[in-house]
Design a protein around this motif. Sequence first.
Motif, PDB file in Angstrom:
ATOM      1  N   GLU A   1      -4.897   5.329   2.151  1.00 44.79           N
ATOM      2  CA  GLU A   1      -4.989   4.794   0.793  1.00 44.79           C
ATOM      3  C   GLU A   1      -3.769   3.943   0.457  1.00 44.79           C
ATOM      4  O   GLU A   1      -3.892   2.829  -0.061  1.00 44.79           O
ATOM      5  N   ARG A   2      -2.582   4.466   0.769  1.00 42.20           N
ATOM      6  CA  ARG A   2      -1.355   3.705   0.506  1.00 42.20           C
ATOM      7  C   ARG A   2      -1.309   2.430   1.345  1.00 42.20           C
ATOM      8  O   ARG A   2      -0.921   1.371   0.864  1.00 42.20           O
ATOM      9  N   TYR A   3      -1.705   2.534   2.601  1.00 41.97           N
ATOM     10  CA  TYR A   3      -1.705   1.364   3.495  1.00 41.97           C
ATOM     11  C   TYR A   3      -2.629   0.282   2.943  1.00 41.97           C
ATOM     12  O   TYR A   3      -2.246  -0.882   2.831  1.00 41.97           O
ATOM     13  N   TRP A   4      -3.855   0.670   2.587  1.00 49.19           N
ATOM     14  CA  TRP A   4      -4.803  -0.312   2.066  1.00 49.19           C
ATOM     15  C   TRP A   4      -4.352  -0.851   0.716  1.00 49.19           C
ATOM     16  O   TRP A   4      -4.524  -2.030   0.428  1.00 49.19           O
ATOM     17  N   ALA A   5      -3.787  -0.015  -0.140  1.00 50.26           N
ATOM     18  CA  ALA A   5      -3.280  -0.476  -1.440  1.00 50.26           C
ATOM     19  C   ALA A   5      -2.151  -1.481  -1.237  1.00 50.26           C
ATOM     20  O   ALA A   5      -2.092  -2.504  -1.931  1.00 50.26           O
ATOM     21  N   ASP A   6      -1.266  -1.205  -0.276  1.00 54.30           N
ATOM     22  CA  ASP A   6      -0.183  -2.152   0.025  1.00 54.30           C
ATOM     23  C   ASP A   6      -0.743  -3.476   0.515  1.00 54.30           C
ATOM     24  O   ASP A   6      -0.239  -4.541   0.159  1.00 54.30           O
ATOM     25  N   MET A   7      -1.794  -3.423   1.324  1.00 55.03           N
ATOM     26  CA  MET A   7      -2.417  -4.658   1.796  1.00 55.03           C
ATOM     27  C   MET A   7      -2.949  -5.469   0.619  1.00 55.03           C
ATOM     28  O   MET A   7      -2.810  -6.690   0.589  1.00 55.03           O
ATOM     29  N   LEU A   8      -3.550  -4.804  -0.333  1.00 53.47           N
ATOM     30  CA  LEU A   8      -4.108  -5.493  -1.499  1.00 53.47           C
ATOM     31  C   LEU A   8      -3.015  -6.038  -2.407  1.00 53.47           C
ATOM     32  O   LEU A   8      -3.203  -7.063  -3.061  1.00 53.47           O
TER      33      LEU A   8
ATOM     34  N   GLY B   1      -3.158 -12.563   0.424  1.00 50.05           N
ATOM     35  CA  GLY B   1      -2.845 -13.959   0.701  1.00 50.05           C
ATOM     36  C   GLY B   1      -1.666 -14.163   1.629  1.00 50.05           C
ATOM     37  O   GLY B   1      -1.419 -15.262   2.084  1.00 50.05           O
ATOM     38  N   ARG B   2      -0.911 -13.120   1.898  1.00 55.54           N
ATOM     39  CA  ARG B   2       0.228 -13.282   2.810  1.00 55.54           C
ATOM     40  C   ARG B   2      -0.281 -13.363   4.237  1.00 55.54           C
ATOM     41  O   ARG B   2      -1.189 -12.663   4.628  1.00 55.54           O
ATOM     42  N   SER B   3       0.361 -14.160   5.027  1.00 56.19           N
ATOM     43  CA  SER B   3      -0.092 -14.379   6.396  1.00 56.19           C
ATOM     44  C   SER B   3       0.024 -13.109   7.248  1.00 56.19           C
ATOM     45  O   SER B   3      -0.683 -12.954   8.213  1.00 56.19           O
TER      46      SER B   3
END
Length: 158
Positions: free
Chosen positions: A139-146, A150-152
Amino acid sequence: MKDSYLEAIKLIERLHRQFLEVVKTELDRNGIEDINNVQALILFNIGSDELTVGELTNRGYYLGSNVSYNVRKMVENGYLIQERSPHDRRSIRVRLSDKGLALCKNIAAMFERHAKDLEKGISSTKALESASEAYRVLERYWADMLDFRGRSSLLGTG
């Protein structure tokens, strides 16, 4: 790692569908036909709170795209009471009706039965806590991705 990650994603999806079927079976067993499994879980998560529709989504109490439809159906079927906020007339607040509270107690009793069954050797508290921690990491990993859309680096390009 990739295979384990993909297996975890598949399991999460499959477990979610199975859990919704368990809730549907509970509703069917009790002759409740005017609410679906997702709506019953929304009611359970609202509990004794009074929330706006936006808060339902923000708190993670609802998984889906049409929370307004589900709220309207639960109001129509007498599970929720919908009122304008006295402080902000644009905001609509919802809370459980007596019928909603009764269903909420039914779902809580189902969870209690499940917990007792699990304690009989099907699982352990420690195993479930470990699984929950793994879910929180994802959950934290996916939230950080969101948070970094737009970052490469998300695309693996640096």
